[in-house]
Write a protein that holds these residues in place. Structure first.
Motif, PDB file in Angstrom:
ATOM      1  N   SER A  80       0.801  -1.231   0.000  1.00 46.40           N
ATOM      2  CA  SER A  80       0.000   0.000   0.000  1.00 46.40           C
ATOM      3  C   SER A  80       0.832   1.279   0.000  1.00 46.40           C
ATOM      4  N   GLY A  81       2.126   1.187   0.330  1.00 51.16           N
ATOM      5  CA  GLY A  81       2.830   2.448   0.559  1.00 51.16           C
ATOM      6  C   GLY A  81       4.243   2.482   0.057  1.00 51.16           C
ATOM      7  N   ARG A  82       5.161   2.525   1.038  1.00 51.67           N
ATOM      8  CA  ARG A  82       6.584   2.722   0.753  1.00 51.67           C
ATOM      9  C   ARG A  82       7.210   1.535   0.015  1.00 51.67           C
ATOM     10  N   GLY A  83       6.860   0.328   0.438  1.00 48.53           N
ATOM     11  CA  GLY A  83       7.274  -0.851  -0.320  1.00 48.53           C
ATOM     12  C   GLY A  83       8.645  -1.410   0.008  1.00 48.53           C
ATOM     13  N   SER A  84       9.165  -1.153   1.225  1.00 45.40           N
ATOM     14  CA  SER A  84      10.513  -1.684   1.496  1.00 45.40           C
ATOM     15  C   SER A  84      10.501  -3.212   1.595  1.00 45.40           C
ATOM     16  N   ASN A  85       9.435  -3.789   2.140  1.00 44.09           N
ATOM     17  CA  ASN A  85       9.373  -5.261   2.178  1.00 44.09           C
ATOM     18  C   ASN A  85       9.233  -5.836   0.768  1.00 44.09           C
ATOM     19  N   ALA A  86       8.405  -5.205  -0.043  1.00 41.56           N
ATOM     20  CA  ALA A  86       8.250  -5.664  -1.428  1.00 41.56           C
ATOM     21  C   ALA A  86       9.596  -5.631  -2.148  1.00 41.56           C
ATOM     22  N   LEU A 101       1.564 -10.384   1.588  1.00 39.43           N
ATOM     23  CA  LEU A 101       1.147  -9.029   1.954  1.00 39.43           C
ATOM     24  C   LEU A 101       2.369  -8.319   2.515  1.00 39.43           C
ATOM     25  N   ALA A 102       2.699  -7.180   1.929  1.00 40.88           N
ATOM     26  CA  ALA A 102       3.914  -6.473   2.343  1.00 40.88           C
ATOM     27  C   ALA A 102       3.542  -5.022   2.598  1.00 40.88           C
ATOM     28  N   GLY A 103       3.012  -4.770   3.793  1.00 41.74           N
ATOM     29  CA  GLY A 103       2.538  -3.418   4.078  1.00 41.74           C
ATOM     30  C   GLY A 103       1.251  -3.140   3.329  1.00 41.74           C
ATOM     31  N   TYR A 104       0.396  -4.151   3.202  1.00 40.98           N
ATOM     32  CA  TYR A 104      -0.929  -3.996   2.566  1.00 40.98           C
ATOM     33  C   TYR A 104      -1.897  -3.639   3.680  1.00 40.98           C
ATOM     34  N   MET A 105      -2.338  -2.378   3.697  1.00 44.69           N
ATOM     35  CA  MET A 105      -3.044  -1.850   4.867  1.00 44.69           C
ATOM     36  C   MET A 105      -4.555  -2.095   4.775  1.00 44.69           C
ATOM     37  N   ARG A 106      -4.917  -3.348   4.558  1.00 39.82           N
ATOM     38  CA  ARG A 106      -6.333  -3.654   4.354  1.00 39.82           C
ATOM     39  C   ARG A 106      -6.568  -5.097   4.788  1.00 39.82           C
ATOM     40  N   ASN A 135       1.636 -12.811   5.657  1.00 38.56           N
ATOM     41  CA  ASN A 135       1.740 -11.390   6.022  1.00 38.56           C
ATOM     42  C   ASN A 135       2.936 -11.196   6.949  1.00 38.56           C
ATOM     43  N   ILE A 136       3.483  -9.990   6.921  1.00 43.48           N
ATOM     44  CA  ILE A 136       4.530  -9.611   7.884  1.00 43.48           C
ATOM     45  C   ILE A 136       3.951  -8.551   8.809  1.00 43.48           C
ATOM     46  N   HIS A 137       4.239  -8.691  10.100  1.00 46.26           N
ATOM     47  CA  HIS A 137       3.732  -7.704  11.060  1.00 46.26           C
ATOM     48  C   HIS A 137       4.869  -7.312  12.014  1.00 46.26           C
ATOM     49  N   PRO A 138       5.016  -6.008  12.310  1.00 47.91           N
ATOM     50  CA  PRO A 138       6.157  -5.569  13.118  1.00 47.91           C
ATOM     51  C   PRO A 138       5.947  -5.657  14.633  1.00 47.91           C
ATOM     52  N   SER A 139       5.521  -6.835  15.087  1.00 49.12           N
ATOM     53  CA  SER A 139       5.501  -7.113  16.538  1.00 49.12           C
ATOM     54  C   SER A 139       5.529  -8.622  16.701  1.00 49.12           C
ATOM     55  N   ALA A 154       2.133  -0.808  15.483  1.00 49.94           N
ATOM     56  CA  ALA A 154       2.574  -1.852  16.421  1.00 49.94           C
ATOM     57  C   ALA A 154       3.804  -1.396  17.210  1.00 49.94           C
ATOM     58  N   GLN A 155       4.683  -0.630  16.558  1.00 47.74           N
ATOM     59  CA  GLN A 155       5.898  -0.191  17.256  1.00 47.74           C
ATOM     60  C   GLN A 155       5.551   0.811  18.352  1.00 47.74           C
ATOM     61  N   LYS A 156       4.598   1.701  18.067  1.00 49.90           N
ATOM     62  CA  LYS A 156       4.173   2.673  19.096  1.00 49.90           C
ATOM     63  C   LYS A 156       3.481   1.935  20.250  1.00 49.90           C
ATOM     64  N   LEU A 213      13.474  -2.173  13.391  1.00 57.48           N
ATOM     65  CA  LEU A 213      12.755  -3.418  13.080  1.00 57.48           C
ATOM     66  C   LEU A 213      12.737  -3.731  11.581  1.00 57.48           C
ATOM     67  N   LEU A 214      12.879  -2.689  10.776  1.00 60.19           N
ATOM     68  CA  LEU A 214      12.689  -2.888   9.344  1.00 60.19           C
ATOM     69  C   LEU A 214      13.645  -3.932   8.738  1.00 60.19           C
ATOM     70  N   PRO A 215      14.967  -3.848   9.008  1.00 56.82           N
ATOM     71  CA  PRO A 215      15.847  -4.883   8.444  1.00 56.82           C
ATOM     72  C   PRO A 215      15.489  -6.287   8.938  1.00 56.82           C
ATOM     73  N   LEU A 216      14.992  -6.358  10.184  1.00 55.36           N
ATOM     74  CA  LEU A 216      14.579  -7.662  10.727  1.00 55.36           C
ATOM     75  C   LEU A 216      13.321  -8.173   9.995  1.00 55.36           C
ATOM     76  N   GLU A 217      12.428  -7.244   9.654  1.00 53.22           N
ATOM     77  CA  GLU A 217      11.255  -7.629   8.855  1.00 53.22           C
ATOM     78  C   GLU A 217      11.704  -8.247   7.536  1.00 53.22           C
ATOM     79  N   HIS A 218      12.629  -7.562   6.871  1.00 50.43           N
ATOM     80  CA  HIS A 218      13.050  -8.023   5.538  1.00 50.43           C
ATOM     81  C   HIS A 218      13.671  -9.413   5.622  1.00 50.43           C
TER      82      HIS A 218
HETATM   83  C1  GRF Z   1       5.911  -2.686   7.668  1.00 47.84           C
HETATM   84  O1  GRF Z   1       6.311  -2.318   8.954  1.00 47.84           O
HETATM   85  C2  GRF Z   1       5.022  -3.904   7.701  1.00 47.84           C
HETATM   86  O2  GRF Z   1       5.397  -4.825   8.656  1.00 47.84           O
HETATM   87  C3  GRF Z   1       3.712  -3.279   8.075  1.00 47.84           C
HETATM   88  O3  GRF Z   1       3.652  -2.091   7.329  1.00 47.84           O
HETATM   89  C4  GRF Z   1       4.978  -1.639   7.072  1.00 47.84           C
HETATM   90  C5  GRF Z   1       5.132  -1.503   5.596  1.00 47.84           C
HETATM   91  O4  GRF Z   1       6.410  -1.061   5.226  1.00 47.84           O
HETATM   92  N1  GRF Z   1       2.618  -4.200   7.858  1.00 47.84           N
HETATM   93  P1  GRF Z   1       6.928  -1.205   3.734  1.00 47.84           P
HETATM   94  O5  GRF Z   1       5.841  -0.598   2.844  1.00 47.84           O
HETATM   95  O6  GRF Z   1       7.143  -2.655   3.445  1.00 47.84           O
HETATM   96  O7  GRF Z   1       8.198  -0.405   3.699  1.00 47.84           O
END
Ligand code: GRF
Length: 208
Positions: free
Chosen positions: A14-20, A92-97, A113-117, A127-129, A176-181
């Motif tokens: 949905s957004g920035r796409g770093s996981n994608a 799902l990589a930051g798909y906000m739906r 799906n990936i989730h940051p917690s 989730a981080q907040k 957390l982001l590099p750990l997500e990837h």
């Molecule tokens: C990531 O923190 C992911 O875990 C969450 O939304 C964020 C999306 O980041 N669901 P990105 O678009 O992959 O950079």
């Protein structure tokens, strides 16, 4: 490896796409050697991930929910593209739906799906907040199969990170982001190699 043994993957973002982008670069570098990323689906107008995906050479579709009369109709349109591309699994990589029944039924146990917690702690947005506000000393990331409830399905992989008293929401997002990837790539590799077996709520990894 013959083409047919590659898992045809769609990425939803949905957004920035770093996981994608991390997934696509792992495919390019050979870390995800069993995955063929065939399509990126984005639900937001002009999200940065669309341009990044196109630059990376993957077809990217913007499909906007507001152009459909219902979630079902929206997901059926997506499904027609997935079928056209012979997609076998969805990341799902930051798909906000929340994914609805049409997609879940078409891809049973094939959506991750990936989730940051560390689920089940801190599902949903920010989730981080939530982790900072709660004062936890350890948090992390979770990759899980997707079911109809938000951030809920069987857990594939989790990795943790210590939270320091100096951490802020921003610093935790960044750390957390590099750990997500890393975690997502490992989990997708397991999925693409057919190593994951769901048994109730548990995911059993069989040896490679
Ligand atoms: C990531 O923190 C992911 O875990 C969450 O939304 C964020 C999306 O980041 N669901 P990105 O678009 O992959 O950079």
């Amino acid at each position: 490896m013959p083409e047919s043994s590659l898992l045809r993957l769609a990425i939803f973002a949905s957004g920035r796409g770093s996981n994608a982008m991390a997934i696509l670069s792992a495919v390019r570098s050979g870390k995800l050697s069993r995955i063929d990323p065939v399509l990126l689906v984005c639900d937001r107008e002009n999200a940065p991930v669309l341009e990044k995906a196109r630059e990376a050479g993957i077809p990217a579709l913007q499909i906007l929910p507001k152009e459909f009369s219902s979630k079902d109709e929206y997901e059926r349109r997506i499904l027609s593209h997935l079928r056209e591309k012979k997609v076998e699994a969805i990341a799902l990589a930051g798909y906000m739906r929340l994914v609805g029944p049409s997609l879940i039924e078409a891809y049973p146990d094939r959506i991750v799906n990936i989730h940051p917690s560390l689920l089940p702690a801190f599902p949903g947005l920010h989730a981080q907040k939530q982790a900072i506000d709660y004062g936890v000393r350890v948090t992390g990331v979770t990759v899980h199969f997707v079911d109809l409830q938000m951030d809920h399905g069987p857990v594939i992989l989790q990795k943790c990170l210590s939270v320091s008293p100096e951490d802020t929401e921003e610093s935790l997002v960044e750390r957390l982001l590099p750990l997500e990837h890393e975690t997502y790539i490992e989990a997708l590799d397991g999925l693409s190699r057919g190593l994951l077996k769901i048994s109730g709520r548990r995911v059993v990894w069989r040896p490679d």
